[in-house]
Design a protein around this motif. Structure first.
Motif, short mmCIF file in Angstrom:
data_model
loop_
_atom_site.label_atom_id
_atom_site.label_comp_id
_atom_site.label_asym_id
_atom_site.label_seq_id
_atom_site.Cartn_x
_atom_site.Cartn_y
_atom_site.Cartn_z
N GLU B 122 37.84 34.34 41.48
CA GLU B 122 38.17 34.72 40.11
C GLU B 122 37.99 36.23 40.00
OE1 GLU B 122 36.01 32.35 37.28
OE2 GLU B 122 36.43 30.49 38.40
N PRO B 123 39.05 36.96 40.36
CA PRO B 123 38.93 38.42 40.44
C PRO B 123 38.42 39.00 39.12
CG PRO B 123 41.06 37.69 41.23
CD PRO B 123 40.40 36.50 40.66
N ARG B 124 37.61 40.03 39.25
CA ARG B 124 36.94 40.60 38.09
C ARG B 124 36.95 42.11 38.29
NH1 ARG B 124 31.29 41.82 37.70
NH2 ARG B 124 31.02 40.98 39.79
N ILE B 125 37.26 42.83 37.21
CA ILE B 125 37.26 44.29 37.28
C ILE B 125 36.06 44.79 36.51
CG2 ILE B 125 38.45 46.38 36.53
CD1 ILE B 125 41.08 44.91 37.14
N ALA B 126 35.25 45.63 37.16
CA ALA B 126 34.07 46.19 36.48
C ALA B 126 33.74 47.52 37.13
CB ALA B 126 32.88 45.23 36.59
N ASP B 127 33.45 48.51 36.29
CA ASP B 127 33.01 49.82 36.78
C ASP B 127 33.95 50.43 37.81
OD1 ASP B 127 30.71 49.43 35.22
OD2 ASP B 127 29.72 48.35 36.89
N GLY B 128 35.23 50.18 37.63
CA GLY B 128 36.19 50.81 38.54
C GLY B 128 36.41 50.09 39.85
N TRP B 129 35.87 48.89 39.96
CA TRP B 129 36.04 48.11 41.19
C TRP B 129 36.68 46.76 40.86
CZ3 TRP B 129 34.30 49.90 46.06
CH2 TRP B 129 33.55 51.09 46.03
N LEU B 130 37.49 46.29 41.78
CA LEU B 130 38.03 44.93 41.70
C LEU B 130 37.23 44.05 42.65
CD1 LEU B 130 40.25 42.81 40.93
CD2 LEU B 130 41.58 43.70 42.86
N TYR B 131 36.58 43.04 42.07
CA TYR B 131 35.75 42.13 42.86
C TYR B 131 36.52 40.88 43.23
CZ TYR B 131 31.58 44.81 41.54
OH TYR B 131 30.64 45.79 41.38
N GLY B 132 36.25 40.36 44.39
CA GLY B 132 36.84 39.08 44.79
C GLY B 132 37.01 39.01 46.30
N ARG B 133 36.91 37.80 46.84
CA ARG B 133 37.09 37.64 48.28
C ARG B 133 38.51 38.01 48.66
NH1 ARG B 133 34.28 38.40 51.20
NH2 ARG B 133 33.00 36.68 51.96
N GLY B 134 38.64 38.92 49.60
CA GLY B 134 39.95 39.31 50.12
C GLY B 134 40.60 40.44 49.35
N GLY B 135 40.04 40.81 48.21
CA GLY B 135 40.63 41.93 47.47
C GLY B 135 40.62 43.20 48.31
N GLY B 136 39.48 43.48 48.92
CA GLY B 136 39.37 44.66 49.78
C GLY B 136 39.99 44.43 51.14
#
Lengths: 424, 424
Positions: B122-136
């Protein structure tokens, strides 16, 4: 008719029924009564009890009913198929002494089937041995109790005391099957448990405890493995520390185990960790089985185990802040020394002498059996006495057929004398 | 219009499309494209290519077609859902230089979900980062390539060289997805792989090898643990010996990795053994990931690993006669140093300088990427260049959003200059 005549008739009756007994033992061994899959094998026992005209009591273990009894072990699995079966002989009047014959129907997993000479659930007879998982531990013994009873009847006698043939589950992991027999009210003047004791009398057994250690790691890409914390490798020093505790416990010693070089064994028996070959593993869980001497307090043992795990973890920079969890699931079994019951012991010695032509040796178990429930929590002297077996829990588990015959004969003589008989 | 004007228009076009780009990146990260489950995410890429008017080539990897190609890694899983997708821009005439933009769609497992701050898919954007498995690792990079192409088009230009946007599977375990692109005939003058390189140019990467060690034990009842052989504990000295080999390989060194303290990492990443808590375990399997320097021969590495395992096993009385098996499944990846390709490298440096206002640093990977296939087996200089990411393969994997914007801008400028453009 003299007593010697009666004995001869009973011994012959065992012989007469022996082909059928081995056939039944093999059929029962064919049932893959692994944990959670015992129900069909129990149905087979229930049918056998019914065929003999015994009262049949078949019930599902109710965890809530036993949870607060001494000797209970915590479970993490469902009991929705955990059936116990008892076949009861209730003579009119019942002037004789009563007897429990207790055996377990559950067997341990086979391990990789290709490491068996022949399939583990296809019983095979060769060179005087019956091969198959669970044949030795302990379907041969369970069946021996029933056929010993048969032999007394076939010889023309009716036992004069109540006899309960208990076929229980859960012996290999908790003992909650035997505990449920106590909870249901079964009680007798003595008990025989025909575990594979090599035709000796089990005089003592260690306690056994199961636990899991859940270890966390800090996963990173393996490319930067140095900055992560490997949950699998973090287990190794914890296991090492537990082995030091094992040596410490061995040193404490116990008179009944003086002849054993290393009675206390801590065994890492299962392990699982990690999800992906290119990630530093985030988790690992290992299962350990430990033993303890009779008289050692379970709560104190748990404290020592937890302290050992915590101290080992404190030396790891990551685990110091993410301490492992110790989870108990399965055996929380105290040790047991056969005490009291001089009369039934003396009688079993005489019966054994008659059949084997030599005296009954004693042995001590570095494992546990259900005997502890009768001895510790029901004031019933419980004698472990069963056939000769090899590689139980291993590959090519087998039980010696001639030893089955003789143990059956000893138990049949015991039944006749202990309960008393009259001509049927 | 001056070249500077064109650059400004392209950079602005990236900005204009950026909200949509991040939305698409998050949607793609929402797809749990774990191994064997990439097909739906690949369909999403195929739709995106089709929406852009690109030629879409979607095919199932045929193991037989690639099995004998250099760089192939053995697989133990089915490829029945292993779809590759390529979106191709094929300009009339195609007078410009061609370009491959290659990224992988597969992601590694999440590990225990409760160790994530928020659910991994469940991708989440916070503090200028996109969180989630495989996003990076590496959906942000894969998508950046496509949106860089979009920006050039949106700025009003048509690239004059062929562009292949490859979305491949299997990067995290074998690289057979990229290899299948070679086998299918895709070829270009240079390649960019927007793996999370922290906005630096990947100048070298280690090789990576996966293997399993299958260890047997001799199961007995734990009561006699001393007479058995514990397959789990037998792994420990083997692992220790492999770590000694790791130190030996590190000592051999490699110029490209001189700045790394410990470039070669051997990681025990999975383990499983034993069936039953009261049996000495009969089997244990551990998975190891090792790395090796560029130039090290894979066959020779395998020999050294096998000798190390065999020598460690010989010291164990049981394993000496039941030697462990080493099984290869997954990466058999050589190391790769970016060589040749002075022109595309110089161009990427200029584009990066324009966007970031500072020079393009180089970095070396202590992991592998699909770059090796283009560089080693297709004579195509392959530049790894992608956004900033943290905790890939870990918990709370995240990718820096501003770094995505800038890398997209660099790649867009690169496309325009490398392929050449004409007004659309």
């Amino acid at each position: 008719m003299t007593e010697a005549d009666a004995a001869r008739r009973i011994l012959k009756a065992v012989d007469d029924g022996f082909d059928d007994q081995i056939r039944f033992t093999a059929d029962l061994t064919r049932q893959p009564s692994l944990r959670g899959q015992e129900a069909a094998a129990q149905d087979m026992m229930a049918r056998a009890f019914r065929d003999r005209g015994l009262g049949v009591d078949r019930w599902l273990i109710d965890v809530e009913a036993i949870r607060n009894l001494p000797g209970f072990s915590p479970v993490m699995v469902s009991y929705e198929n955990a059936w116990n079966v008892v076949g009861a002989w209730r003579p009119q009047g019942a002037r004789g002494r009563s007897l429990i014959l207790n055996g377990h129907i559950d067997v341990v997993p086979t391990g990789p089937a290709d490491m068996w000479t022949s399939p583990p659930f296809e019983p095979r007879i060769a060179d005087g041995w019956l091969y198959g998982r669970g044949g030795g531990d302990m379907k041969a013994g369970l069946v021996a109790g029933m056929y010993a009873f048969d032999a007394v009847r076939r010889a023309g006698y009716a036992p004069q005391g109540d006899i309960y043939i208990q076929s229980v589950v859960e012996e290999e992991c908790t003992g909650n099957g035997a505990l449920a027999c106590l909870q249901r009210g079964y009680k007798a003047d003595t008990a025989i448990i025909p575990e594979p004791s090599q035709c000796k009398l089990g005089a003592a057994q260690v306690g056994v405890m199961w636990f899991q250690v859940h270890v966390q790691g800090r996963p990173v890409h393996v490319a930067r493995a140095g900055s992560g914390s490997n949950a699998i490798e973090a287990c190794f020093p914890i296991i090492r520390a537990l082995h030091e505790l094992e040596e410490d416990w061995n040193k404490r010693g116990h008179a009944a185990f003086a002849e054993h070089k290393h009675p206390i064994n801590f065994v890492v028996s299962k392990i699982q960790g990690g999800d992906w070959t290119s990630s530093v593993p985030a988790w690992c869980v290992f299962d350990m089985r430990v033993s303890l001497f009779p008289g050692m307090d379970l709560a104190q043992c748990r404290r020592e185990i937890e302290e050992t795990v915590a101290n080992a973890a404190r030396k790891d920079s990551f685990l110091a802040n993410s301490p492992p969890r110790v989870v108990y699931h399965g055996f929380q079994a105290e040790g047991y020394v056969l005490e009291g019951g001089a009369e039934p012991q003396a009688l079993l010695e005489r019966c054994h002498q008659t059949v084997f032509g030599q005296k009954l040796d004693r042995m001590t178990f570095t494992g546990t059996t259900d005997a502890r429930f009768f001895g510790l929590y029901a004031d019933t002297p419980a004698m472990v006495y069963g056939p000769e077996s090899e590689d139980i829990h291993g590959f090519d588990e087998r039980v010696n057929i001639e030893s089955i015959r003789r143990v059956t004969q000893s138990i049949a003589l015991f039944i006749a004398d202990w309960c008393g008989v009259k001509a049927a």
